[in-house]
Design an enzyme around this catalytic site. Sequence first.
Site, mmCIF file in Angstrom:
data_model
loop_
_atom_site.group_PDB
_atom_site.id
_atom_site.type_symbol
_atom_site.label_atom_id
_atom_site.label_comp_id
_atom_site.label_asym_id
_atom_site.label_seq_id
_atom_site.Cartn_x
_atom_site.Cartn_y
_atom_site.Cartn_z
ATOM 1 N N THR A 1 2.729 -7.284 -9.736
ATOM 2 C CA THR A 1 4.165 -7.117 -9.491
ATOM 3 C C THR A 1 4.961 -7.596 -10.697
ATOM 4 O OG1 THR A 1 3.831 -7.471 -7.114
ATOM 5 C CG2 THR A 1 6.073 -7.692 -7.952
ATOM 6 N N LYS B 1 11.716 3.853 -12.278
ATOM 7 C CA LYS B 1 11.421 2.438 -12.526
ATOM 8 C C LYS B 1 12.693 1.604 -12.405
ATOM 9 C CE LYS B 1 9.004 -0.717 -15.646
ATOM 10 N NZ LYS B 1 8.244 -1.289 -14.528
ATOM 11 N N GLY C 1 3.378 1.803 -2.009
ATOM 12 C CA GLY C 1 3.905 2.041 -3.352
ATOM 13 C C GLY C 1 3.041 3.012 -4.132
ATOM 14 N N HIS D 1 9.701 4.592 -19.615
ATOM 15 C CA HIS D 1 9.097 4.778 -18.297
ATOM 16 C C HIS D 1 9.814 5.875 -17.517
ATOM 17 C CE1 HIS D 1 7.203 0.827 -19.040
ATOM 18 N NE2 HIS D 1 6.327 1.210 -18.135
ATOM 19 N N HIS D 2 9.228 6.261 -16.409
ATOM 20 C CA HIS D 2 9.780 7.281 -15.515
ATOM 21 C C HIS D 2 11.150 6.863 -14.971
ATOM 22 C CE1 HIS D 2 8.587 4.611 -12.159
ATOM 23 N NE2 HIS D 2 7.537 4.369 -12.922
ATOM 24 N N ASN E 1 0.729 -5.692 -16.737
ATOM 25 C CA ASN E 1 0.114 -4.394 -16.993
ATOM 26 C C ASN E 1 -1.393 -4.566 -16.859
ATOM 27 O OD1 ASN E 1 -1.082 -2.071 -18.420
ATOM 28 N ND2 ASN E 1 1.017 -1.619 -19.036
ATOM 29 N N GLY F 1 8.067 -5.270 -17.448
ATOM 30 C CA GLY F 1 7.313 -6.517 -17.530
ATOM 31 C C GLY F 1 6.341 -6.509 -18.688
ATOM 32 N N THR F 2 5.770 -5.339 -18.974
ATOM 33 C CA THR F 2 4.841 -5.218 -20.098
ATOM 34 C C THR F 2 5.535 -5.477 -21.421
ATOM 35 O OG1 THR F 2 3.527 -3.598 -18.877
ATOM 36 C CG2 THR F 2 3.215 -3.690 -21.260
ATOM 37 N N ALA G 1 0.810 -1.227 0.000
ATOM 38 C CA ALA G 1 0.000 0.000 0.000
ATOM 39 C C ALA G 1 0.839 1.270 0.000
ATOM 40 C CB ALA G 1 -0.948 0.002 1.204
#
Length: 254
Positions: free
Chosen positions: A88, A147, A10, A143-144, A113, A153-154, A8
């Site tokens: 995750t 990461k 994150g 990504h930001h 995702n 993972g996507t 929670a």
Amino acid sequence: MKVGVFGANGRIGRLLVEILSQHQECKLSAVFVRHKIDVALPSGCLVTNDYQEFIKACDVIIDFSLPEATQQLLNHLLISPLPLVCGTTGLQPEVLGLMEELAKKTPVLYATNMSKGIAILNAILKKVATNFKESDIEICEIHHHNKKDAPSGTALTLAETCAKSRGLDLSKVRVSGRDGNIGARTKDEIGVVSLRGGDIAGRHTVGFYADGEYLEFTHNATSRLTFAKGAVDASIWLVKQKNNLYHMQDMMQF
């Protein structure tokens, strides 16, 4: 429906707390945190670092944590099975094996995702990779800067979809980045490139490049709320399913 949030503290976990605190069909019943949580919680919500207390307070669990934490959660759920929605990323084969074991006892949905757009993209890629066989496949994800895992993972899921559609083993054909005089691109190669910067929630482009023409498919996530909302929708759907391991495409009936 009583929903527990694992992880929670994150980025996605905080959004889940926000959504579930005012959801009409779901109730935020418990959050699992290692130490303390500094987000507002609805009255009656259990805050704990005890796995069994956490599991007992829920009808379904949503997990957006770290690979090591997910592994521990799965070990406890194998003792006390409960429906699980897991987002995750970066999970090792042994952890995925634990998830498959749990899915024999309770419904489990795993997705790298949780957006509906990525589920649609995966369905499209199966057809394109199969029917546009002469094309080279390249994937770029952005990504930001915070990461931790790369490729995302996507991106790996999208690459796996393309590889399976062509009867290929992704572990043997994936190339992550190219540098120097490495020779020409091989026929079955699937390139995956990772870029990091700023606060980009997620951008994935899958290209099919042939002589004289090419196709590119891009999914842009403009807010992490997309992933949190998708996970909540998935939890509502999952509790009505039989024991099995599901993905977002299953929920959307692809």
